[in-house]
Write an enzyme that holds these catalytic residues in place. Structure first.
Site, PDB file in Angstrom:
ATOM      1  N   HIS A 126      64.376 -45.137   8.074  1.00  0.00           N
ATOM      2  CA  HIS A 126      63.290 -46.121   8.006  1.00  0.00           C
ATOM      3  C   HIS A 126      62.083 -45.525   7.276  1.00  0.00           C
ATOM      4  CE1 HIS A 126      65.035 -47.709  12.032  1.00  0.00           C
ATOM      5  NE2 HIS A 126      65.249 -48.663  11.145  1.00  0.00           N
ATOM      6  N   LYS A 169      69.961 -57.790  19.865  1.00  0.00           N
ATOM      7  CA  LYS A 169      69.895 -56.404  20.344  1.00  0.00           C
ATOM      8  C   LYS A 169      69.106 -56.277  21.645  1.00  0.00           C
ATOM      9  CE  LYS A 169      69.999 -54.212  15.778  1.00  0.00           C
ATOM     10  NZ  LYS A 169      69.171 -53.531  14.755  1.00  0.00           N
ATOM     11  N   ARG A 202      71.693 -50.021   3.133  1.00  0.00           N
ATOM     12  CA  ARG A 202      72.476 -48.782   3.202  1.00  0.00           C
ATOM     13  C   ARG A 202      73.821 -48.964   2.540  1.00  0.00           C
ATOM     14  NH1 ARG A 202      71.546 -48.282   9.515  1.00  0.00           N
ATOM     15  NH2 ARG A 202      72.056 -50.426   9.128  1.00  0.00           N
ATOM     16  N   SER A 251      69.527 -46.492  14.039  1.00  0.00           N
ATOM     17  CA  SER A 251      68.951 -46.210  15.361  1.00  0.00           C
ATOM     18  C   SER A 251      70.059 -46.163  16.411  1.00  0.00           C
ATOM     19  CB  SER A 251      67.937 -47.286  15.744  1.00  0.00           C
ATOM     20  OG  SER A 251      66.913 -47.362  14.796  1.00  0.00           O
TER      21      SER A 251
HETATM   22  O1  PNS Z   1      66.094 -53.734  12.457  1.00  0.00           O
HETATM   23  P1  PNS Z   1      66.810 -55.053  12.627  1.00  0.00           P
HETATM   24  O2  PNS Z   1      67.216 -55.255  14.064  1.00  0.00           O
HETATM   25  O3  PNS Z   1      67.943 -55.237  11.670  1.00  0.00           O
HETATM   26  O4  PNS Z   1      65.716 -56.197  12.253  1.00  0.00           O
HETATM   27  C1  PNS Z   1      66.039 -57.565  12.351  1.00  0.00           C
HETATM   28  C2  PNS Z   1      64.747 -58.385  12.483  1.00  0.00           C
HETATM   29  C3  PNS Z   1      63.968 -57.955  13.732  1.00  0.00           C
HETATM   30  C4  PNS Z   1      63.889 -58.191  11.248  1.00  0.00           C
HETATM   31  C5  PNS Z   1      65.172 -59.891  12.593  1.00  0.00           C
HETATM   32  O5  PNS Z   1      65.986 -60.071  13.721  1.00  0.00           O
HETATM   33  C6  PNS Z   1      63.963 -60.831  12.663  1.00  0.00           C
HETATM   34  O6  PNS Z   1      63.363 -61.149  11.655  1.00  0.00           O
HETATM   35  N1  PNS Z   1      63.615 -61.252  13.909  1.00  0.00           N
HETATM   36  C7  PNS Z   1      62.516 -62.177  14.129  1.00  0.00           C
HETATM   37  C8  PNS Z   1      63.043 -63.584  14.363  1.00  0.00           C
HETATM   38  C9  PNS Z   1      63.314 -64.293  13.045  1.00  0.00           C
HETATM   39  O7  PNS Z   1      62.426 -64.525  12.247  1.00  0.00           O
HETATM   40  N2  PNS Z   1      64.602 -64.653  12.819  1.00  0.00           N
HETATM   41  C10 PNS Z   1      64.985 -65.373  11.620  1.00  0.00           C
HETATM   42  C11 PNS Z   1      65.336 -64.430  10.471  1.00  0.00           C
HETATM   43  S1  PNS Z   1      67.052 -64.501  10.216  1.00  0.00           S
END
Ligand code: PNS
Length: 161
Positions: A17, A41, A90, A128
């Protein structure tokens, strides 16, 4: 002034990150790292802990700020008047998921663009969840974590929270 946002769970923030944040900070005038909820998650660290870890590892980057939000990413972006999302890519297996999120976010707000930065080769395998899994079995994860948070994260994970 160019502004970008790096969203994620950051549970916890890894060297992978940090590599993306450092590179984005060279491209954009201001970068906001936002801790958000990924409904898929269950997190190990609280939002406050995750923000604290990110602050500690980005202390050397004056144009990087840390924030959190509960809700849709596009709503946060509207509120903060940011239009660019930066994400690290990645391996090929990341692509489908990241592409789906990028398209969804642009559908929800056509002004939003997602920029992908390719992960540096040494962090291609890093996530992570891999860090948490190794640490929970007593393995050494020190080389995957940025130095300022290395001991704290490792100790917490070894204790099983
Ligand atoms: O590190 P991650 O878990 O891959 O990040 C994913 C994240 C947190 C960026 C994504 O789940 C997110 O944007 N969550 C907020 C809710 C949202 O806006 N969802 C619609 C986007 S698909």
């Amino acid at each position: 002034m160019s502004k970008a946002l790096i969203p994620g769970s950051f549970d916890p923030v890894t060297k992978g990150h940090l590599d993306i944040v450092e590179r984005a900070a060279k491209i954009f005038d201001e970068v906001i790292v936002v801790v958000l909820q990924n409904p898929a998650k269950v997190t190990t660290f609280t939002v406050e802990e995750r923000m604290d870890f990110i602050r500690r590892v980005t202390g050397h980057l004056p144009n990087v700020h840390v924030d959190s939000f509960s809700g849709l990413l596009v709503d946060y972006m509207r509120k903060e008047d940011v239009h660019v999302i930066v994400k690290g890519l990645r391996v090929v297996s990341d692509f489908e998921y990241e592409y789906q999120m990028a398209l969804t976010n642009r559908k929800l707000n056509p002004d939003v663009e997602t920029f992908f930065l390719n992960t540096s080769q040494e962090y291609m395998f890093l996530s992570s969840s891999i860090v948490k899994q190794i640490a929970s079995f007593g393995g050494d994860v020190s080389e995957f974590l940025p130095e300022p948070i290395r001991d704290d994260v490792q100790n917490r994970l070894r204790k099983g929270n």
